[in-house]
Design an enzyme around this catalytic site. Structure first.
Site, PDB file in Angstrom:
ATOM      1  N   TYR A 275      61.718  -2.522 -27.941  1.00 37.24           N
ATOM      2  CA  TYR A 275      62.391  -2.016 -29.137  1.00 37.24           C
ATOM      3  C   TYR A 275      63.077  -0.690 -28.867  1.00 37.24           C
ATOM      4  CZ  TYR A 275      60.165  -5.481 -32.154  1.00 37.24           C
ATOM      5  OH  TYR A 275      59.777  -6.644 -32.756  1.00 37.24           O
TER       6      TYR A 275
ATOM      7  N   LYS B  84      27.703   2.152 -38.465  1.00 38.30           N
ATOM      8  CA  LYS B  84      28.727   1.941 -39.503  1.00 38.30           C
ATOM      9  C   LYS B  84      29.990   1.328 -38.886  1.00 38.30           C
ATOM     10  CE  LYS B  84      30.144   6.740 -38.846  1.00 38.30           C
ATOM     11  NZ  LYS B  84      29.837   8.131 -39.266  1.00 38.30           N
TER      12      LYS B  84
HETATM   13  C1  LIG Z   1      29.203   8.837 -38.285  1.00 39.69           C
HETATM   14  C2  LIG Z   1      28.071   9.726 -38.608  1.00 39.69           C
HETATM   15  C3  LIG Z   1      27.022   9.936 -37.688  1.00 39.69           C
HETATM   16  C4  LIG Z   1      27.103   9.474 -36.245  1.00 39.69           C
HETATM   17  O1  LIG Z   1      27.975  10.363 -35.577  1.00 39.69           O
HETATM   18  P1  LIG Z   1      28.315  10.265 -34.027  1.00 39.69           P
HETATM   19  O2  LIG Z   1      29.146  11.467 -33.778  1.00 39.69           O
HETATM   20  O3  LIG Z   1      29.070   8.995 -33.842  1.00 39.69           O
HETATM   21  O4  LIG Z   1      27.036  10.280 -33.266  1.00 39.69           O
HETATM   22  C5  LIG Z   1      25.918  10.642 -38.109  1.00 39.69           C
HETATM   23  N1  LIG Z   1      25.862  11.171 -39.367  1.00 39.69           N
HETATM   24  C6  LIG Z   1      26.855  11.024 -40.263  1.00 39.69           C
HETATM   25  C7  LIG Z   1      26.728  11.624 -41.614  1.00 39.69           C
HETATM   26  C8  LIG Z   1      28.005  10.304 -39.915  1.00 39.69           C
HETATM   27  O5  LIG Z   1      29.000  10.178 -40.800  1.00 39.69           O
END
Ligand SMILES: *Cc1c(COP(=O)(O)O)cnc(C)c1O
Length: 349
Positions: free
Chosen positions: A244, A35
């Site tokens: 800044y 994702k």
């Molecule tokens: C993002 C996510 C994962 C992967 O998690 P990691 O900690 O990056 O391995 C798996 N399942 C769900 C439902 C997620 O939202």
């Protein structure tokens, strides 16, 4: 000139996925969570490399991410979307052959009405209270939902990165209680759950961060290096200030370098003070505030002006950098991706 170059090692990505795969038994499938553009590293390249390594199941957040991934990978792999079946997703799910991971009663109804023959998965809530059917909801609809033949039943652990957290065993027990005896493949573990051991693996694990070299997979190979060009170098005298709000005062004759990279490039303003960048093997402190596109470093102790500096390398990983900014490797990675030129090692065509 780009702000910097993000070096992404796809061989390390493949090695990390393979290492996680080896922790699970041969009847447990190892998927990959890609994702948010593969955590900012480029989903097209990352997923193609994982596909070449043998990965055949990919998880994204949105239906749109799923469609994009389908276009990149072709018809073979399974692609699942954690957001499930949202209003407006129907056509995209169909076009991308994306499996929505249905996560509420409203979504279940929507899915069965609008795409009755399209495969779907189900998410259950075992304690995180984020997505998924609750215990009572599941009890009420399980029979109907199972009759529609979901392809996967999944849940997610809230505290898997803390092996001693009591939530792990409690949520595992809840998952058993909700799913034992059903005739559908089950998945509970992301990276943390994969590391917790075989009782958390079920039929499929779906790691993300471990593939990209982040904690809790402490033995992961580092995947990213970040090189930032130096824009200009100059001397500053005692009495002057840097950046800044003039937060850093020059106390002795100092040589400074202004580096192309700032908070618009995911280098959080909270990184300074305290963080160091590497000029070859030599650490140089960031001085003054990080600004949008630039930051300033003290190079007084170098023999010559550097042309580039490194902020992330094999010895200074995303989690160490994240800790300086008060965040986690996940956030660091996902924010890095946008403006840098990405350079890949180990691309498959
Ligand atoms: C993002 C996510 C994962 C992967 O998690 P990691 O900690 O990056 O391995 C798996 N399942 C769900 C439902 C997620 O939202």
């Amino acid at each position: 000139m780009p702000t910097g170059v993000l070096h992404i090692d796809l061989e390390a990505v493949a090695l990390n996925w393979r290492a996680l795969d080896l922790m699970t038994s041969s009847i447990c499938e190892t998927a990959a969570t890609v994702k948010a553009d593969a955590y900012g590293l480029g989903v097209t390249q990352v997923a193609a490399r994982l596909f070449a390594e043998g990965c055949r199941a990919f998880f994204v957040a949105t239906a749109d991410e799923g469609l994009e991934l389908r276009r990149a990978l072709g018809p073979e792999p399974r692609i699942y979307a954690y957001y499930g079946h949202m209003p407006g997703d129907t056509v995209t799910l169909q076009r991308g052959d994306v499996v929505p991971m249905v996560c509420s009663l409203a979504q279940l109804e929507r899915h069965l009405e609008t795409l009755p023959r399209h495969p779907f998965g189900l998410q259950l809530d075992v304690g995180m209270n984020r997505l998924g059917l609750k215990f009572d909801e599941w009890a009420a609809v399980a029979e109907l939902a199972l009759r529609a033949r979901p392809v996967l039943v999944a849940s997610h652990l809230s505290s898997a990165d803390e092996p001693d957290a009591p939530e792990n065993a409690a949520q595992l027990a809840a998952f058993h209680e909700m799913t034992d005896g059903i005739d559908v493949p089950r998945s509970l573990a992301a990276t943390g759950g994969t590391l917790l051991g075989p009782e958390y693996h079920f039929d499929m694990v779906r790691p993300g961060i471990g593939i990209y070299g982040g904690l809790p997979f402490a033995k992961a190979d580092p995947v990213v290096e970040l090189a930032l060009p130096v824009v200009t170098c100059f001397d500053a005298a005692p009495g002057e200030t840097v950046g800044y709000n003039a937060t850093w005062a020059v106390r002795a004759p100092t040589r400074l370098a202004t580096v192309a990279g700032g908070y618009a490039d995911g280098l959080h303003r909270a990184l300074a003070p305290g963080v160091e960048v590497m000029a070859g093997p030599v650490p140089c402190p960031v001085v003054g505030r990080v600004s949008m596109d630039l930051m300033t470093i003290d190079i007084s102790h170098l023999d010559r002006d550097p042309e580039t500096v490194r902020l992330l390398d094999a010895h200074h990983g995303i989690d160490a950098l994240a800790a300086h900014a008060g965040t986690i490797g996940y956030e660091m990675l996902t924010r890095l991706g946008r403006r840098y030129r990405r350079q890949y090692r180990g691309t498959v065509s």
